[in-house]
Design an enzyme around this catalytic site. Structure first.
Site, PDB file in Angstrom:
ATOM      1  N   ARG A 158     -26.762  -0.801   0.045  1.00 50.94           N
ATOM      2  CA  ARG A 158     -25.359  -0.624   0.430  1.00 50.94           C
ATOM      3  C   ARG A 158     -24.734   0.570  -0.283  1.00 50.94           C
ATOM      4  O   ARG A 158     -23.908   1.283   0.297  1.00 50.94           O
ATOM      5  CB  ARG A 158     -24.551  -1.897   0.178  1.00 50.94           C
ATOM      6  CG  ARG A 158     -24.532  -2.430  -1.248  1.00 50.94           C
ATOM      7  CD  ARG A 158     -23.922  -3.831  -1.254  1.00 50.94           C
ATOM      8  NE  ARG A 158     -23.750  -4.429  -2.567  1.00 50.94           N
ATOM      9  CZ  ARG A 158     -24.692  -5.085  -3.238  1.00 50.94           C
ATOM     10  NH1 ARG A 158     -25.901  -5.206  -2.714  1.00 50.94           N
ATOM     11  NH2 ARG A 158     -24.433  -5.629  -4.415  1.00 50.94           N
ATOM     12  N   HIS A 192     -21.159   0.388  -7.383  1.00 48.22           N
ATOM     13  CA  HIS A 192     -20.624  -0.943  -7.083  1.00 48.22           C
ATOM     14  C   HIS A 192     -19.367  -1.226  -7.907  1.00 48.22           C
ATOM     15  O   HIS A 192     -19.106  -0.552  -8.908  1.00 48.22           O
ATOM     16  CB  HIS A 192     -21.684  -1.997  -7.377  1.00 48.22           C
ATOM     17  CG  HIS A 192     -22.981  -1.728  -6.688  1.00 48.22           C
ATOM     18  ND1 HIS A 192     -23.322  -2.296  -5.482  1.00 48.22           N
ATOM     19  CD2 HIS A 192     -24.017  -0.914  -7.029  1.00 48.22           C
ATOM     20  CE1 HIS A 192     -24.510  -1.840  -5.103  1.00 48.22           C
ATOM     21  NE2 HIS A 192     -24.954  -1.011  -6.030  1.00 48.22           N
ATOM     22  N   ASN A 199     -18.515  -3.497 -10.113  1.00 48.77           N
ATOM     23  CA  ASN A 199     -18.627  -3.764 -11.546  1.00 48.77           C
ATOM     24  C   ASN A 199     -19.342  -2.674 -12.321  1.00 48.77           C
ATOM     25  O   ASN A 199     -18.993  -2.404 -13.473  1.00 48.77           O
ATOM     26  CB  ASN A 199     -19.286  -5.123 -11.774  1.00 48.77           C
ATOM     27  CG  ASN A 199     -18.328  -6.260 -11.484  1.00 48.77           C
ATOM     28  OD1 ASN A 199     -17.270  -6.370 -12.095  1.00 48.77           O
ATOM     29  ND2 ASN A 199     -18.672  -7.108 -10.516  1.00 48.77           N
ATOM     30  N   GLU A 242     -25.070  -3.350  -9.097  1.00 50.27           N
ATOM     31  CA  GLU A 242     -23.962  -4.278  -9.288  1.00 50.27           C
ATOM     32  C   GLU A 242     -24.303  -5.261 -10.403  1.00 50.27           C
ATOM     33  O   GLU A 242     -25.477  -5.449 -10.762  1.00 50.27           O
ATOM     34  CB  GLU A 242     -23.718  -5.031  -7.962  1.00 50.27           C
ATOM     35  CG  GLU A 242     -22.654  -6.121  -7.991  1.00 50.27           C
ATOM     36  CD  GLU A 242     -21.288  -5.641  -8.398  1.00 50.27           C
ATOM     37  OE1 GLU A 242     -21.128  -5.173  -9.540  1.00 50.27           O
ATOM     38  OE2 GLU A 242     -20.346  -5.765  -7.591  1.00 50.27           O
ATOM     39  N   GLN A 249     -17.580  -1.782   2.613  1.00 50.01           N
ATOM     40  CA  GLN A 249     -17.685  -3.236   2.764  1.00 50.01           C
ATOM     41  C   GLN A 249     -19.112  -3.646   3.154  1.00 50.01           C
ATOM     42  O   GLN A 249     -19.699  -3.100   4.078  1.00 50.01           O
ATOM     43  CB  GLN A 249     -16.722  -3.730   3.834  1.00 50.01           C
ATOM     44  CG  GLN A 249     -16.725  -5.247   4.006  1.00 50.01           C
ATOM     45  CD  GLN A 249     -16.005  -5.695   5.264  1.00 50.01           C
ATOM     46  OE1 GLN A 249     -16.389  -5.344   6.390  1.00 50.01           O
ATOM     47  NE2 GLN A 249     -14.926  -6.445   5.092  1.00 50.01           N
ATOM     48  N   SER A 250     -19.670  -4.611   2.426  1.00 47.43           N
ATOM     49  CA  SER A 250     -21.012  -5.098   2.738  1.00 47.43           C
ATOM     50  C   SER A 250     -20.938  -6.353   3.602  1.00 47.43           C
ATOM     51  O   SER A 250     -19.873  -6.975   3.736  1.00 47.43           O
ATOM     52  CB  SER A 250     -21.781  -5.408   1.449  1.00 47.43           C
ATOM     53  OG  SER A 250     -21.328  -6.629   0.875  1.00 47.43           O
ATOM     54  N   HIS A 285     -19.280   1.379  -2.887  1.00 46.96           N
ATOM     55  CA  HIS A 285     -19.838   1.296  -1.530  1.00 46.96           C
ATOM     56  C   HIS A 285     -18.828   0.677  -0.553  1.00 46.96           C
ATOM     57  O   HIS A 285     -17.933  -0.081  -0.940  1.00 46.96           O
ATOM     58  CB  HIS A 285     -21.123   0.472  -1.525  1.00 46.96           C
ATOM     59  CG  HIS A 285     -20.932  -0.963  -1.925  1.00 46.96           C
ATOM     60  ND1 HIS A 285     -20.408  -1.913  -1.081  1.00 46.96           N
ATOM     61  CD2 HIS A 285     -21.192  -1.601  -3.087  1.00 46.96           C
ATOM     62  CE1 HIS A 285     -20.360  -3.077  -1.695  1.00 46.96           C
ATOM     63  NE2 HIS A 285     -20.824  -2.920  -2.918  1.00 46.96           N
ATOM     64  N   ASN A 311     -19.723  -9.084   1.419  1.00 44.00           N
ATOM     65  CA  ASN A 311     -18.286  -8.999   1.136  1.00 44.00           C
ATOM     66  C   ASN A 311     -17.532  -9.711   2.251  1.00 44.00           C
ATOM     67  O   ASN A 311     -16.608 -10.505   2.008  1.00 44.00           O
ATOM     68  CB  ASN A 311     -17.807  -7.539   1.097  1.00 44.00           C
ATOM     69  CG  ASN A 311     -18.286  -6.757  -0.109  1.00 44.00           C
ATOM     70  OD1 ASN A 311     -18.510  -5.551   0.001  1.00 44.00           O
ATOM     71  ND2 ASN A 311     -18.435  -7.396  -1.253  1.00 44.00           N
TER      72      ASN A 311
END
Length: 206
Positions: free
Chosen positions: A61, A158, A160, A88, A12-13, A10, A16
């Site tokens: 996101r 995500h 991870n 995530e 930038q949240s 995704h 983040n």
């Protein structure tokens, strides 16, 4: 017959940007994150890619990133499956904390271990190994069959959850995968052979 698997982290949240541990907290994209998602769509459109199905997580996101990509490639109404198996990594007690504040509370070394170890989880959360234990079976049973039929599949997820997939696809060790940095909004394209081995991998950076 070879199929195509496209993985996109995704954009930038909001967290983040604020340097917060996010995990399963459901936060939106920043303006930059939206731009990154749209740019990912443009890169894939330039390759002439059309998708047969899309997968994303239960977090907005990733969902919004997925939708922006589909809008750009002209497939706004494509069937999209949302599942928390692609969420995530759960950061447990670290979720919502500023990373610098976490270092002050638990120490630089301990936080580094939680963030960059393959099989050590933060309190109340998941290790990358734990994340892989839910992501990989979901991929094998739900996603991979489409690819092996020669279809083109989008997975917007995500950092991870995608690391867990890439670890298996690329045959990386736990030590290697925790060092892998996945850029926000950067498509990774895999061509898979009919026996599920990787024929080609391409990262659309820049």
């Amino acid at each position: 017959m070879s199929g195509t698997l496209v993985l996109v982290r995704h954009g930038q949240s909001e967290w983040n940007l604020k340097n917060l541990f996010t995990g399963w907290r459901d936060v939106g994209l920043t303006d930059q994150g939206t731009a990154e998602a749209l740019a990912a769509g443009e890169k894939l459109k330039a390759r002439g890619l059309k998708f047969d199905i899309a997968y994303t997580s239960a977090l907005k996101r990733a969902q919004v990133t997925c939708q922006h990509i589909l809008d750009i490639v002209g497939q706004s109404d494509l069937k999209t499956i949302r599942d928390q198996a692609l969420n995530e990594r759960d950061y447990g007690d670290l979720s919502g904390l500023n990373k610098d504040d976490a270092r002050k509370k638990w120490g630089e070394e301990q936080v580094h271990i939680w963030r960059r170890s393959y099989d050590i989880a933060p309190p109340g959360g998941e290790s990358l190994k734990d994340t892989g234990a839910r992501v990989w079976p979901y991929y094998l049973h739900e996603v991979q069959p489409h690819v092996l039929r020669g279809e083109t599949v989008l997975v917007a997820a995500h950092g991870n959850s995608l690391r867990a997939l890439i670890m298996a696809l690329d045959g990386k060790s736990g030590e290697e995968i925790v060092k892998l940095e996945l850029g926000t909004g950067v498509p990774v394209i895999y061509k898979l052979n009919a026996d599920s081995t990787v024929a080609k991998k391409e990262v659309l950076e820049g």
